[in-house]
Design a protein around this motif. Structure first.
Motif, PDB file in Angstrom:
ATOM      1  N   GLY A 112      14.989  73.976  68.909  1.00 17.66           N
ATOM      2  CA  GLY A 112      14.420  74.960  68.014  1.00 17.66           C
ATOM      3  C   GLY A 112      14.484  74.482  66.569  1.00 17.66           C
ATOM      4  O   GLY A 112      14.995  73.393  66.275  1.00 17.66           O
ATOM      5  N   VAL A 113      13.952  75.293  65.676  1.00 21.87           N
ATOM      6  CA  VAL A 113      13.984  74.956  64.252  1.00 21.87           C
ATOM      7  C   VAL A 113      14.989  75.856  63.552  1.00 21.87           C
ATOM      8  O   VAL A 113      15.271  76.971  63.992  1.00 21.87           O
ATOM      9  CB  VAL A 113      12.588  75.110  63.604  1.00 21.87           C
ATOM     10  N   THR A 114      15.541  75.368  62.453  1.00 20.87           N
ATOM     11  CA  THR A 114      16.471  76.173  61.671  1.00 20.87           C
ATOM     12  C   THR A 114      15.692  77.213  60.869  1.00 20.87           C
ATOM     13  O   THR A 114      14.460  77.171  60.783  1.00 20.87           O
ATOM     14  CB  THR A 114      17.270  75.290  60.701  1.00 20.87           C
ATOM     15  N   ALA A 115      16.412  78.142  60.253  1.00 19.14           N
ATOM     16  CA  ALA A 115      15.774  79.145  59.403  1.00 19.14           C
ATOM     17  C   ALA A 115      15.011  78.470  58.271  1.00 19.14           C
ATOM     18  O   ALA A 115      13.902  78.868  57.919  1.00 19.14           O
ATOM     19  CB  ALA A 115      16.820  80.106  58.846  1.00 19.14           C
ATOM     20  N   ASN A 116      15.601  77.413  57.694  1.00 17.58           N
ATOM     21  CA  ASN A 116      14.923  76.656  56.631  1.00 17.58           C
ATOM     22  C   ASN A 116      13.591  76.105  57.109  1.00 17.58           C
ATOM     23  O   ASN A 116      12.558  76.234  56.451  1.00 17.58           O
ATOM     24  CB  ASN A 116      15.791  75.462  56.185  1.00 17.58           C
ATOM     25  N   GLU A 117      13.631  75.471  58.270  1.00 17.25           N
ATOM     26  CA  GLU A 117      12.430  74.825  58.802  1.00 17.25           C
ATOM     27  C   GLU A 117      11.373  75.858  59.174  1.00 17.25           C
ATOM     28  O   GLU A 117      10.180  75.639  58.973  1.00 17.25           O
ATOM     29  CB  GLU A 117      12.804  73.972  60.022  1.00 17.25           C
ATOM     30  N   LEU A 118      11.815  76.994  59.703  1.00 15.95           N
ATOM     31  CA  LEU A 118      10.871  78.043  60.076  1.00 15.95           C
ATOM     32  C   LEU A 118      10.158  78.594  58.842  1.00 15.95           C
ATOM     33  O   LEU A 118       8.924  78.729  58.828  1.00 15.95           O
ATOM     34  CB  LEU A 118      11.597  79.175  60.804  1.00 15.95           C
ATOM     35  N   VAL A 119      10.928  78.897  57.789  1.00 18.79           N
ATOM     36  CA  VAL A 119      10.327  79.394  56.551  1.00 18.79           C
ATOM     37  C   VAL A 119       9.359  78.368  55.975  1.00 18.79           C
ATOM     38  O   VAL A 119       8.256  78.700  55.540  1.00 18.79           O
ATOM     39  CB  VAL A 119      11.416  79.748  55.519  1.00 18.79           C
ATOM     40  N   SER A 120       9.755  77.105  55.993  1.00 16.76           N
ATOM     41  CA  SER A 120       8.897  76.054  55.451  1.00 16.76           C
ATOM     42  C   SER A 120       7.601  75.929  56.231  1.00 16.76           C
ATOM     43  O   SER A 120       6.517  75.798  55.656  1.00 16.76           O
ATOM     44  CB  SER A 120       9.636  74.709  55.474  1.00 16.76           C
TER      45      SER A 120
END
Length: 224
Positions: A167-175
């Motif tokens: 999965g992606v981190t919260a940072n990566e998801l927002v980006s």
């Protein structure tokens, strides 16, 4: 309550990721059906800009797999973002959207990449389907003499953000959500100021060049 936790998380972690104020009016999440909604989301402007916000979203609805909430990776079936309002503001000295994109790309924020204080790994996310529709961009540049113009934001459709194995981190998801949205906003501003010409066009071209590579549309324009 779950709704209070979601609101607090957005308003605490959001500013650390985008480095501007983030406000959320409210959250309604059903722990039984997995459906939910967010309302009154505002992403503020970097210092030095006049508009009270850079992004304002009318409504966000989502559906997630309830059982995944207690796992390391939260699986979100869909996110539907309706009627976002984006302000493209600034002048030759800088554009707000460019500055926010630079914040996202700086790599300095590690909120979701580090282990939590309890020693457990931070949550990761998988988003199967994400749509952004009905948006508009207000172009308010100094070179327009204070006159603003509003143009539609092209629909954005993302699929399979994150994978079953990673999965992606919260940072990566927002980006991955904000980058194409802001890149499309800059592209829309570029097309509009292209009709106006002069310094306004040069200003947005400069901003677009600095975020080139984030959106395919911008690449296409400068490849012509």
């Amino acid at each position: 309550s779950l709704n209070t936790i979601v609101k607090k998380s957005v308003e605490t972690i959001g500013p650390q990721i985008v480095k501007v104020d983030v406000k959320l009016g409210g959250a309604k999440i059903s722990p039984f059906s997995g459906s939910g909604s967010l309302s009154g989301l505002e992403v503020g402007n970097p210092q030095g800009y006049k508009s009270p916000y850079a992004i304002k979203v009318g409504s966000i609805s989502m559906a997630l797999q309830v059982v995944s909430v207690v796992s390391d990776t939260i699986k979100i079936e869909s996110i539907d973002i309706q009627s976002p309002e984006i302000v493209c503001e600034g002048g030759l000295s800088g554009i707000n959207l460019r500055d926010i994109l630079k914040n996202l790309s700086s790599g300095e924020v590690k909120v979701a990449d580090e282990s939590t204080s309890s020693g457990k790994s931070a949550k990761k996310f998988i988003v199967k389907d994400l749509k952004i529709e009905g948006g508009k961009v207000r172009v308010a540049l100094n070179e327009l003499g204070g006159k603003g113009v509003t143009v539609p934001l092209p629909p954005i459709h993302l699929q399979n953000v994150g994978t079953e194995t990673m999965g992606v981190t919260a940072n990566e998801l927002v980006s991955q959500v904000l980058k194409p949205m802001l890149a499309s906003a800059v592209e829309a501003a570029l097309k509009e100021t292209g009709n106006l010409g002069g310094q306004a066009l040069d200003t947005v071209k400069d901003a677009a060049k600095q975020v080139e590579g984030i959106g395919r549309g911008i690449k296409g324009i400068f490849g012509k």
